[in-house]
Write an enzyme that holds these catalytic residues in place. Structure first.
Site, mmCIF file in Angstrom:
data_model
loop_
_atom_site.group_PDB
_atom_site.id
_atom_site.type_symbol
_atom_site.label_atom_id
_atom_site.label_comp_id
_atom_site.label_asym_id
_atom_site.label_seq_id
_atom_site.Cartn_x
_atom_site.Cartn_y
_atom_site.Cartn_z
ATOM 1 N N THR A 220 0.869 -1.186 0.000
ATOM 2 C CA THR A 220 0.000 0.000 0.000
ATOM 3 C C THR A 220 0.900 1.229 0.000
ATOM 4 O O THR A 220 1.992 1.204 0.564
ATOM 5 C CB THR A 220 -0.879 -0.032 1.274
ATOM 6 O OG1 THR A 220 -1.829 -1.057 1.131
ATOM 7 C CG2 THR A 220 -1.586 1.297 1.521
ATOM 8 N N GLY B 263 -11.487 -1.433 2.613
ATOM 9 C CA GLY B 263 -10.603 -1.397 3.772
ATOM 10 C C GLY B 263 -10.628 -0.027 4.423
ATOM 11 O O GLY B 263 -11.586 0.745 4.285
ATOM 12 N N ASP B 264 -9.548 0.286 5.127
ATOM 13 C CA ASP B 264 -9.452 1.571 5.830
ATOM 14 C C ASP B 264 -9.139 2.731 4.900
ATOM 15 O O ASP B 264 -9.399 3.888 5.243
ATOM 16 C CB ASP B 264 -8.353 1.486 6.899
ATOM 17 C CG ASP B 264 -6.994 1.084 6.301
ATOM 18 O OD1 ASP B 264 -6.959 0.217 5.401
ATOM 19 O OD2 ASP B 264 -5.974 1.635 6.746
HETATM 20 N N1 ASP Z 1 -4.645 -1.143 4.722
HETATM 21 C C1 ASP Z 1 -4.841 -1.836 3.489
HETATM 22 C C2 ASP Z 1 -6.221 -2.452 3.501
HETATM 23 O O1 ASP Z 1 -6.586 -3.043 4.500
HETATM 24 C C3 ASP Z 1 -3.836 -2.908 3.204
HETATM 25 C C4 ASP Z 1 -2.378 -2.574 3.487
HETATM 26 O O2 ASP Z 1 -2.048 -1.463 3.874
HETATM 27 O O3 ASP Z 1 -1.526 -3.474 3.320
HETATM 28 O O4 ASP Z 1 -6.864 -2.402 2.493
#
Ligand code: ASP
Length: 314
Positions: free
Chosen positions: A175, A205-206
């Site tokens: 990410t 996701g977040d």
């Molecule tokens: N935070 C991201 C999600 O959950 C994934 C990541 O940062 O690796 O979509």
């Protein structure tokens, strides 16, 4: 901790841009991340070099007067296009074998924000998020109808054959995110991701949730997160960190308080956090986080970890 939270609540007010300081200030800073990781061996030298050179390049733009919002879009957009991280072109695929991209951006001078989720055919998700922020009266659009809407706002389709990852490839990190301070004293943050492998189609996701994976407020801090997104949502992590900074904690301590609270429940991840003084932190409860930094008084560097992982979940 309670006292800090109450102090933060008492002083809450919408941040105003400090345009009058523009000419006077020489301070600027750019922090980037290329994802939290649990398995350090998978990180390539190319990823580390790219992120350092990008920090140097965006730092030069900030020195020349670029706004924080332009800086974070430029940085995240470049990482999306690079094909080196789990965002944009090289996003991992969901359990059905296709890409669903999430992205967000926030302007700390006025709390304007834009986000997109589950886009399957847009070239730059972070640019689409910026279009939502600046050209619509909404904050978040998702799915097919959201994608049709950002196309109307001007977001380009991905060219044929654009996405690089096939359904069989697994990757746990990558990410991307950016936090910036411009010479006007304004903060901004942006994040972009393909999520994590084998996610269910339609999962958000977040990253598109403002206050979870991305937040920026001149009164507090700019934050971009990476890691187990469900936990960042449950803890409203990025917003919580900004409030703690507003209440008087430093960027390192504020970020650690929230990451440690998450790690108690086995919610692992990392953040990059920047305040209006140019203080930067990149703590992680995962094994590490790829990150880079440059400012008016720090030459560009990139690193894989900042220190020992936080929390007792490791
Ligand atoms: N935070 C991201 C999600 O959950 C994934 C990541 O940062 O690796 O979509």
């Amino acid at each position: 901790m309670k006292a800090v939270l109450f102090a933060a609540a008492a002083t809450l007010a919408l941040g105003a841009a400090h345009a009058e300081d523009c000419a006077a200030s020489t301070d600027y800073a750019i922090g980037l991340h290329g994802g939290a990781y649990t398995n350090g061996e998978n990180i390539s030298q190319q990823q580390m070099t790219y992120i350092r050179e990008l920090a140097a390049q965006v730092g030069r733009q900030l020195r020349a007067g670029a706004t924080a919002v332009d800086a974070v879009e430029l940085a995240v957009g470049a990482m999306e296009e690079s094909g080196l991280y789990n965002a944009g072109r090289a996003s991992i695929t969901n359990q059905e074998g296709y890409v669903e991209n999430d992205a967000s951006i926030m302007d700390g001078s006025n709390l304007n924000a834009g986000s997109v989720g589950s886009l399957i055919n847009t070239r730059s998700p972070v640019h689409a998020a910026r279009l939502v922020m600046e050209k619509s009266r909404h904050v978040m659009v998702v799915g097919d109808r959201g994608e049709a809407y950002v196309r109307e706002l001007g977001a380009d389709e991905a060219p044929k054959g654009w996405f690089l990852k096939s359904g069989s490839e697994k990757d746990e990190h990558g990410t991307v995110g950016a936090v910036a301070l411009d010479r006007c004293g304004n903060l901004a943050a942006a994040t972009s991701t393909g999520g994590y492998d084998a996610k269910v189609p339609g999962r958000l996701g977040d990253v598109p949730v403002i206050g979870a994976g991305t937040y920026a407020d001149n009164q507090g801090a700019a934050i971009s997160a990476t890691g187990h997104g469900e936990w960042f949502i449950r803890h409203a992590a990025a917003h919580s960190i900004s409030l703690l900074v507003e209440g008087g904690l430093g960027v390192q301590e504020a970020s650690e308080v929230v990451l440690e609270r998450m790690a108690e429940k086995r919610g692992l991840g990392a953040v990059i956090t920047l305040d209006t003084e140019g203080n930067f932190a990149a703590p992680h409860s995962t094994r590490g986080v790829i990150h880079a930094f440059a400012s008016d008084d720090t030459d560009a560097y990139s690193k894989k970890t900042s220190a020992e992982p936080l929390g007792r979940a490791n």
